[in-house]
Design a protein around this motif. Structure first.
Motif, PDB file in Angstrom:
ATOM      1  N   ASN A  12      53.371  65.813  15.983  1.00  0.00           N
ATOM      2  CA  ASN A  12      54.506  66.099  15.106  1.00  0.00           C
ATOM      3  C   ASN A  12      54.809  64.926  14.186  1.00  0.00           C
ATOM      4  OD1 ASN A  12      54.898  68.699  16.084  1.00  0.00           O
ATOM      5  ND2 ASN A  12      56.314  68.034  17.695  1.00  0.00           N
ATOM      6  N   ALA A  13      54.648  63.701  14.707  1.00  0.00           N
ATOM      7  CA  ALA A  13      54.855  62.521  13.858  1.00  0.00           C
ATOM      8  C   ALA A  13      53.812  62.477  12.749  1.00  0.00           C
ATOM      9  CB  ALA A  13      54.791  61.254  14.706  1.00  0.00           C
ATOM     10  N   GLU A  40      51.936  66.125  21.839  1.00  0.00           N
ATOM     11  CA  GLU A  40      52.806  66.882  20.935  1.00  0.00           C
ATOM     12  C   GLU A  40      53.648  65.963  20.067  1.00  0.00           C
ATOM     13  OE1 GLU A  40      56.231  70.431  21.094  1.00  0.00           O
ATOM     14  OE2 GLU A  40      55.335  69.629  22.934  1.00  0.00           O
ATOM     15  N   THR A  41      54.167  64.901  20.650  1.00  0.00           N
ATOM     16  CA  THR A  41      55.003  63.970  19.890  1.00  0.00           C
ATOM     17  C   THR A  41      54.199  63.289  18.791  1.00  0.00           C
ATOM     18  OG1 THR A  41      56.407  63.572  21.821  1.00  0.00           O
ATOM     19  CG2 THR A  41      56.470  61.919  20.049  1.00  0.00           C
ATOM     20  N   GLN A  42      53.011  62.834  19.133  1.00  0.00           N
ATOM     21  CA  GLN A  42      52.163  62.175  18.138  1.00  0.00           C
ATOM     22  C   GLN A  42      51.752  63.138  17.033  1.00  0.00           C
ATOM     23  OE1 GLN A  42      49.259  60.918  21.074  1.00  0.00           O
ATOM     24  NE2 GLN A  42      49.752  58.757  20.720  1.00  0.00           N
TER      25      GLN A  42
END
Length: 683
Positions: free
Chosen positions: A563-564, A559-561
């Protein structure tokens, strides 16, 4: 670099193994001794110990010191070749003719274009005589800039095909696009994938000299209307075919289930004895006998020839020949299918040209073939063993890439006069007015990844010879050539391609520097320009970040990747919009941004502009998500408009008008014969 005094390193350098490489971030990487030894083994050289390497190196150096002629020479058409030889000489010309004489100390030759063999003083020299340049857009079309459309052949939906687009659908699409003013219609590679192979990637073929059988249209086969059995079998499959036509994805297996019985019935009903087939089999088809035999054997012994019993190591191996004698019908059937594919692809090119296309079909030449496939089986000496083509590690692929494709062995390729390479070019150009050579960097160097798990390394290739042979075959076929030169390439590489008349690539998604998009009006003219490729998002998919969604879905991004990546895409889209506004366009929403991008693309100085039918018809999903096989429906997405309706599609007609206004004047070329010859072009 380490190992400077190690004979293994010196032998590797002599064989073209690079001591290291620099990545896209500017970092230097060494090619370690283990890698060098593995790459030498792939070339057939056992350098496992320094002593063995030293012996091999000494033998090579001694042989080189004795030579008076080069092993290979490239000469421009119309220029003389000079040799320091004395005594009798014999020149074997490509057409079988022989010239001979005796030289006192110097030999001057002016051979015709072609690939010839000079023998003198117990030595041989492969003499490649080629034109300085491949044909140009202006030369072929009488226009400085042309446009055309790109489409996935499997995605050409129609009311008559059997679940995926076929060669008749291609002819229909070409007719529609030609009527709209397009100079060409480009498709994916149509190389044979293999009768026993279950994969559908067009970039992993068994052969680059044979055509894909999956796109044969049974209802266009001679004798179909008279063959009750074939018609009945097709009718029996109608329900399954109707379901296959209804969905958004091309149904390869449904097509095979419907087509295979009908094609077999047509062969049995008289196809094997068709006099036109017999004439073709004695002519162009003779070069495919080895392929047909491999196909037949693969259905009996398994897909991978490397696991076959002893005696089946190649077309002339005793057990393989015994099978051909004992079971002639199966190889004959596979050869008959090739005749059909060849004829139907040729008919599609005729339809394209008949519709007024200046170029016609634009075909793709894949970078390589599978090591378990027919081309390697029939030409083992020309390929390296125990390695795969690939790419080194980078920030996007930290472990590197292994493509599971067999690389040519430079010395083995030269030893057979580059015959497999030339045959692949000829097959691609046979029914095309333009081809694209995938990963053309391989003309200069290729990254080999050892099967044993050692890190990979770069191997040098005979750039001059491969370029010359490409120019030669392109001139003979009067075919435009595009080299896919995306990414990082050695300094001067693109200049060398351009000097030979090959066009490069400009992809709008990638044409930027330090976050700033380069306006298309500033692109080079010697390129084929497009918004994307088969490996990138569609225009609308890029604007929506659709491939980021897919990367998260298949587990490539957490999820973090994800969104980035979405934040980065938002910045890219903003920069893209700033570029378009600075060029006088008004990209206010998705539709206007897409329209602005196409207008900028059409107005670029690029000699060739390629409009994606996926983009023209508003598709969002891309055709291939690199790095996936089953997690994403690669090579299966249909176009959202049937081929029968393309000519009347409002969006496509508007874009055709836009591109035609920006790129007027292309017209059909002269017949495909050399201007200085009355003979038919060799194929």
């Amino acid at each position: 670099m380490s190992g400077g005094g190690d004979p293994r390193a010196r032998l590797a350098a002599a064989m073209g193994v690079a001591p290291g490489w620099r990545d896209i971030e500017g970092r230097d990487h060494e090619t370690g001794i283990d890698t060098q030894v593995a790459l030498l083994a792939a070339m057939g050289l056992d350098a496992a110990t320094p002593e063995r390497a030293a012996s091999l190196l000494a033998a090579r150096e001694a042989a080189a010191a004795r030579r008076r002629m080069p092993a290979e020479m490239v000469v421009e058409t119309g220029r003389a070749a000079h040799f320091h030889v004395a005594g009798p000489w014999l020149l074997e010309l490509e057409d079988g003719a022989v010239r001979e004489g005796e030289a006192e100390a110097h030999l001057r030759l002016e051979p015709p274009e072609g690939v010839h063999l000079l023998r003198a003083g117990g030595e041989t020299c492969l003499l490649i005589v080629a034109p300085a340049r491949a044909p140009s857009v202006d030369e072929v079309t009488c226009a400085p800039r042309i446009w055309g459309a790109m489409a996935p052949l499997w995605g050409l939906a129609s009311r008559r095909s059997l679940g995926i687009g076929d060669y008749v659908d291609l002819a229909t699409a070409a007719g529609a696009l030609g009527g709209l003013g397009a100079a060409f219609v480009g498709i994916n590679p149509v190389h044979a994938l293999g009768a026993a192979h279950e994969g559908i990637s067009p970039y992993a073929p068994t052969s680059r000299i044979a055509y894909a059988e999956a796109h044969i249209a049974p209802d266009a086969v001679p004798g179909f209307s008279e063959c009750a059995a074939a018609r009945a079998l097709t009718a029996e499959a109608a329900e399954g075919v109707a379901l296959a036509r209804s969905g958004p994805l091309a149904q390869w297996r449904a097509r095979d289930a419907a087509a295979a019985p009908a094609l077999r019935a047509l062969f049995e009903a008289g196809g094997r004895d068709d006099p036109d087939f017999a004439a073709w089999a004695r002519g162009p088809g003779a070069a495919l006998e080895g392929f047909a035999l491999c196909e037949a054997l693969s259905l009996r012994l398994g897909e991978d020839w490397r696991a076959w019993p002893a005696g089946h190591e190649g077309p002339e191996a005793p057990a393989a020949r015994a099978f051909a004698r004992a079971c002639p019908d199966e190889p004959r059937f596979r050869l008959w299918l090739q005749w059909l594919a060849d004829a139907q692809l040729g008919a599609a090119q005729a339809a394209a040209r008949g519709a007024g296309m200046a170029v016609g079909l634009y075909l793709d030449l894949a970078v390589g073939v599978r090591p378990d496939g027919a081309d390697v089986w029939a030409n083992r000496e020309a390929f390296a063993e125990g390695v795969s083509l690939g790419a080194p590690p980078d920030r996007l692929s930290p472990k590197g890439q292994v493509w599971s494709l067999a690389p040519f062995a430079p010395e083995g390729l030269r030893a057979c006069g580059y015959a497999p390479f030339r045959a692949a070019l000829r097959a691609a150009m046979r029914h095309a007015g333009m081809i694209r050579i995938d990963h053309v960097l391989g003309f200069a160097r290729a990254y080999w990844a050892p099967d044993g798990g050692e890190p990979g390394g770069y191997v040098a290739y005979p750039f001059d010879a491969l370029l010359a042979l490409t120019r030669l075959e392109a001139r003979r076929a009067r075919c435009l050539v595009i080299g896919e030169d995306l990414g990082t390439v050695p300094e001067g590489f693109r200049d060398r391609l351009g000097a030979s008349g090959l066009y490069g690539c400009a992809v709008m998604q990638f044409e930027r520097e330090h976050g700033v998009f380069t306006p298309p009006r500033l692109w080079r003219d010697g390129v084929s320009a497009s918004f994307g490729t088969h490996d990138t998002p569609t225009l609308r998919g890029w604007l929506r970040g659709r491939e980021i969604d897919w990367r998260e879905k298949v587990g490539d991004y957490d999820e973090t990747q994800a969104n980035a990546a979405r934040d980065a895409r938002a910045h890219e889209i903003a920069a893209f919009g700033r570029m378009l506004r600075a060029e006088g366009f008004a990209p206010d929403d998705e539709a206007s941004t897409a329209a602005s991008a196409h207008a900028a693309l059409a107005a670029s100085p690029a000699a060739i502009a390629a409009l994606s039918l996926d983009d023209a018809l508003g598709a969002v999903e891309q055709q291939n998500l690199p790095g996936t096989v089953h997690a994403h429906p690669n090579w299966r997405r249909r176009l959202p408009c049937a081929v029968e309706a393309l000519a009347d599609n409002v969006a496509l007609r508007e874009l055709a008008g836009l591109f035609g206004a920006a790129r007027p004047g292309a017209r059909r070329e002269a017949p495909r014969t050399r201007p200085d010859s009355t003979e038919e072009t060799p194929q």
